[in-house]
Motif scaffolding. Structure first.
Motif, short mmCIF file in Angstrom:
data_model
loop_
_atom_site.label_atom_id
_atom_site.label_comp_id
_atom_site.label_asym_id
_atom_site.label_seq_id
_atom_site.Cartn_x
_atom_site.Cartn_y
_atom_site.Cartn_z
N UNK A 107 0.84 -1.20 0.00
CA UNK A 107 0.00 0.00 0.00
C UNK A 107 0.87 1.25 0.00
N UNK A 108 1.95 1.23 0.78
CA UNK A 108 2.90 2.35 0.77
C UNK A 108 3.43 2.60 -0.65
N UNK A 109 3.75 1.51 -1.34
CA UNK A 109 4.32 1.63 -2.68
C UNK A 109 3.33 2.31 -3.64
N UNK A 110 2.07 1.92 -3.58
CA UNK A 110 1.07 2.45 -4.51
C UNK A 110 0.77 3.92 -4.23
N UNK A 111 0.60 4.29 -2.96
CA UNK A 111 0.27 5.69 -2.66
C UNK A 111 1.47 6.59 -2.95
N UNK A 144 -1.05 8.16 8.30
CA UNK A 144 -2.03 7.23 8.86
C UNK A 144 -1.60 5.79 8.64
N UNK A 145 -1.01 5.52 7.48
CA UNK A 145 -0.56 4.16 7.18
C UNK A 145 0.61 3.76 8.08
N UNK A 146 1.45 4.73 8.44
CA UNK A 146 2.56 4.44 9.34
C UNK A 146 2.03 4.06 10.72
N UNK A 147 0.96 4.71 11.16
CA UNK A 147 0.33 4.33 12.43
C UNK A 147 -0.23 2.91 12.34
N UNK A 148 -0.77 2.58 11.18
CA UNK A 148 -1.26 1.21 10.97
C UNK A 148 -0.11 0.21 11.06
N UNK A 149 1.03 0.56 10.46
CA UNK A 149 2.17 -0.33 10.50
C UNK A 149 2.61 -0.59 11.95
N UNK A 150 2.63 0.46 12.76
CA UNK A 150 3.02 0.30 14.16
C UNK A 150 2.09 -0.65 14.89
N UNK A 151 0.80 -0.57 14.60
CA UNK A 151 -0.17 -1.46 15.24
C UNK A 151 -0.01 -2.89 14.72
#
Length: 293
Positions: A255-259, A281-288
């Motif tokens: 998902x990081x790659x696409x955005x 927001x995706x980085x927060x998701x990664x942490x979780x």
């Protein structure tokens, strides 16, 4: 339902002959790594206990500690070699008598003589072993329950964050047509101005080719389609049971790659702002996700 790799479990047992307290603490980790802190004479049981732990977890750093207090000396299985001690005392009495001296027994020295003490076996008392097994299993259940509760909280948090990511994706999608039109108009105007300044003839075919090239260069429809697929798959995996953490971690990377590609191709200030919000927001998701087994 996914479970967290972070958790704590405890069980205390009090009986006439012993008391023991099991404590289990765990944090996230790529692989399952179990560390034990138990009395040395119980090491023969560690392999079986390790199997018990591994039935409840597949990833994470797990610290298992046992605080044991034995109240009955018979349970330890330690005996004094009275026969050898008597033989040694008689020999010392004879030696002292032959020298015209009196042999005085020093019990403190006897206590310090390893040869007079023996362990009845490497296996601990059966009753103690059974009690420890039950205590460990109870502590494991408490630990699993705490990880499940933490897992529920992680799922709720990630579900809300995935919804935010979908909203940001939709905003990017809505912005793209305006970007394309603005870029096309700008390109037409630049080409027209250049032709006028050079007194060159206008070519509609050439104009269409340049516009088509620009449209293809700025088009992020494929990236947005894959982004939608990744976000949908993230929600699906979140409801799975096996290898949830590893799958989520991989999908977050994709998902990081696409955005990131969307931000690079769009060349727009507003899209760049949305992409930054998306990445945060995706980085927060990664942490979780790092805490999910």
């Amino acid at each position: 339902m996914p479970v967290s790799m972070t958790g704590f479990g405890r069980n205390e047992t009090n009986e006439d002959a012993w008391t023991h307290v099991w404590e289990i603490k765990s944090v996230n980790g790529r692989f399952l790594d179990v560390k034990w802190r138990i009395p040395g004479f119980l090491r023969s049981l560690e392999t079986a206990w390790e199997r018990q732990v591994r039935t409840h977890a597949s990833r994470g750093r797990v610290d298992v500690s046992l605080n044991l207090e034995v109240l009955d000396a018979e349970v330890l299985g330690v005996t004094f070699n009275e026969t050898m001690a008597k033989a040694m005392f008689r020999q010392m009495e004879k030696l002292a008598a032959a020298r015209g001296e009196i042999f005085n027994l020093d019990y403190n020295r006897v206590l310090a003589m390893p040869a007079l003490w023996r362990d009845n076996g490497s296996e601990p008392d059966p009753g103690l072993a059974e009690s420890l097994n039950k205590g460990l299993e109870a502590a494991l259940r408490d630990w699993v329950d705490s990880r499940a509760r933490e897992g529920q909280a992680l799922v709720a948090d990630l579900t809300a964050r995935f919804a935010t990511l979908r909203e940001l994706t939709e905003k990017v999608r809505e912005r793209i047509p305006d970007i394309l039109e603005a870029k096309k108009d700008g390109l037409r105007q630049r080409i027209t101005d250049m032709l006028d300044s050079a007194n060159a003839d206008f070519s509609e075919d050439r104009m269409l080719q340049e516009v088509a090239y620009l449209t293809d260069k700025l088009d992020v429809s494929e990236e947005l389609t894959r982004l939608d697929a990744h976000l949908e798959r993230l929600a699906e995996v979140l409801a799975d049971k096996d290898d949830v953490g590893k799958k989520l971690d991989f999908l977050v990377q994709e998902t990081f790659r696409e955005i990131n590609t969307c931000g690079n191709k769009a060349q727009d200030t507003e899209v760049s702002r949305l992409v930054v919000d998306f990445k945060a927001e995706l980085e927060r998701c990664r942490e979780q996700v790092q805490n999910i087994e």
